[in-house]
Design an enzyme around this catalytic site. Structure first.
Site, PDB file in Angstrom:
ATOM      1  N   ARG A 135      -4.572   7.945  12.860  1.00 39.39           N
ATOM      2  CA  ARG A 135      -5.746   7.552  12.080  1.00 39.39           C
ATOM      3  C   ARG A 135      -5.430   6.357  11.191  1.00 39.39           C
ATOM      4  O   ARG A 135      -5.792   5.225  11.495  1.00 39.39           O
ATOM      5  CB  ARG A 135      -6.252   8.740  11.248  1.00 39.39           C
ATOM      6  N   ASP A 136      -4.718   6.563  10.101  1.00 33.60           N
ATOM      7  CA  ASP A 136      -4.492   5.463   9.163  1.00 33.60           C
ATOM      8  C   ASP A 136      -3.596   4.388   9.756  1.00 33.60           C
ATOM      9  O   ASP A 136      -3.714   3.214   9.423  1.00 33.60           O
ATOM     10  CB  ASP A 136      -3.887   5.999   7.863  1.00 33.60           C
ATOM     11  N   HIS A 163      -0.037  10.360  -0.491  1.00 36.32           N
ATOM     12  CA  HIS A 163      -0.169   9.345   0.565  1.00 36.32           C
ATOM     13  C   HIS A 163       0.196   7.997  -0.040  1.00 36.32           C
ATOM     14  O   HIS A 163      -0.482   7.514  -0.949  1.00 36.32           O
ATOM     15  CB  HIS A 163      -1.625   9.350   1.055  1.00 36.32           C
ATOM     16  N   ASN A 183       1.724   1.930   5.965  1.00 42.92           N
ATOM     17  CA  ASN A 183       2.110   3.204   5.388  1.00 42.92           C
ATOM     18  C   ASN A 183       3.622   3.332   5.331  1.00 42.92           C
ATOM     19  O   ASN A 183       4.345   2.638   6.046  1.00 42.92           O
ATOM     20  CB  ASN A 183       1.580   4.355   6.260  1.00 42.92           C
ATOM     21  N   CYS A 191      -4.071  -1.197   4.415  1.00 41.45           N
ATOM     22  CA  CYS A 191      -5.421  -1.220   3.859  1.00 41.45           C
ATOM     23  C   CYS A 191      -6.007  -2.626   3.989  1.00 41.45           C
ATOM     24  O   CYS A 191      -5.358  -3.600   3.583  1.00 41.45           O
ATOM     25  CB  CYS A 191      -5.389  -0.801   2.395  1.00 41.45           C
ATOM     26  N   HIS A 218       1.541   3.830   0.458  1.00 41.89           N
ATOM     27  CA  HIS A 218       1.729   2.621   1.249  1.00 41.89           C
ATOM     28  C   HIS A 218       2.899   1.842   0.646  1.00 41.89           C
ATOM     29  O   HIS A 218       3.178   1.950  -0.546  1.00 41.89           O
ATOM     30  CB  HIS A 218       0.457   1.772   1.249  1.00 41.89           C
TER      31      HIS A 218
END
Length: 298
Positions: A12-13, A204, A246, A237, A206
């Site tokens: 996903r991310d 979470h 990430n 992002c 980054h």
């Protein structure tokens, strides 16, 4: 320190903001490779509008490919009621609901301010439970906003109070644009504990400014028991200039293992996956380091 669970978010991310569109078959393969490496909780997809997030346009198809694997605890990211309904219909075990702490990013990302997002979560909470979904609410931009700048801990806790009123199974904090430092991690976690001493906490991070791993270790030392990470360190992002993605699952696993914290992740296996998915999306080299340098001792 207690053992830590890693949630694999590359499907996903990791993929969400990559320019190269990845096939449904390869997304399913990515999920299975994470399972092969010993990771059970996987953020499989996001149930978002396909025009806004084209990488996630095949959310239901990906879930259909992997949902019957008994090893999988599937997570779907949702932004609203429509997303929740889709996650339920697709057979997800869990839903991660996004609440953006800063109004600037909240409005640009979801078209609604923070208060409206908290209200939307509260309205969805009972229905999610009735459908049998476990729920996590992730407090996005909890460490800083690309539009509003600094985000105070008072603001984070104010939003968290409203979120906790909905009774999530887990609460997560996200450094969405990679600006946080360990002192913030410790302060936020301590503040959340004053609101609810028993809620499971997830984080979470980054690595945009090379503080992601320091933040992860600070989170573990502060009592966070679940950390998100992305194989290969892919993703990032779109609102963070120069974002490097990430924190990498393999690098995080190495850091924790050498620190005496068990994750149950096969590091060689997930490092190979990180190299594979990075090559698939067109990176000249995976952002992660373990696939390059190897483990220690060899």
């Amino acid at each position: 320190m207690a053992d830590i669970q890693i949630v694999e978010v590359a499907p996903r991310d990791g993929l969400q903001n990559e320019r190269t569109l990845v096939s449904t078959a390869d997304k399913a393969a990515l999920v299975r490779r994470a399972l092969d490496a010993g990771i059970s909780r996987v953020e499989v997809t996001a149930f978002a509008h396909p025009e806004r997030v084209p990488q996630m346009a095949d959310a239901e198809a990906v879930m259909a490919e992997v949902r019957d694997d008994p090893r999988l605890r599937s997570i779907g990211l949702v932004l609203n009621r429509r997303g929740l309904d889709r996650a339920v219909a697709a057979g997800c075990h869990e839903a991660t609901v996004v609440v953006v702490v800063s109004d600037g990013l909240a409005v640009r990302n979801q078209g609604a301010d923070t208060a409206a997002q908290v209200a939307a979560w509260q309205a969805m909470a009972d229905d999610a439970r009735a459908a049998g979904l476990a729920t996590t609410v992730i407090l996005a931009a909890a460490f800083g906003c690309p539009f509003d700048g600094e985000v105070s801990i008072d603001r984070v806790l104010e939003v968290a109070r409203g979120v906790l009123d909905g009774g999530p199974d887990e609460l997560a904090i996200a450094d969405t644009i990679g600006v946080g430092v360990p002192a913030q991690v410790r302060s936020i976690v301590a503040g959340l504990r004053t609101l609810d001493a028993g809620i499971p906490l997830r984080a979470h991070f980054h690595n945009t400014r090379n503080t992601g791993y320091a933040n992860a270790l600070a989170a573990v030392e502060s009592g966070v028991t679940v950390l998100d990470a992305s194989a290969g360190g892919i993703g990032g992002c779109p609102f963070a200039p120069g974002a490097t993605g990430n924190i990498a699952t393999e690098d995080l696993g190495y850091l924790l293992s050498r620190s005496g914290v068990e994750t149950g992740v096969d590091l060689a296996s997930i490092a190979a996956t990180g190299t594979w998915i990075s090559d698939l999306v067109g990176y000249p080299q995976a952002p992660a380091m373990l696939g390059r340098a190897g483990g220690f001792p060899g």
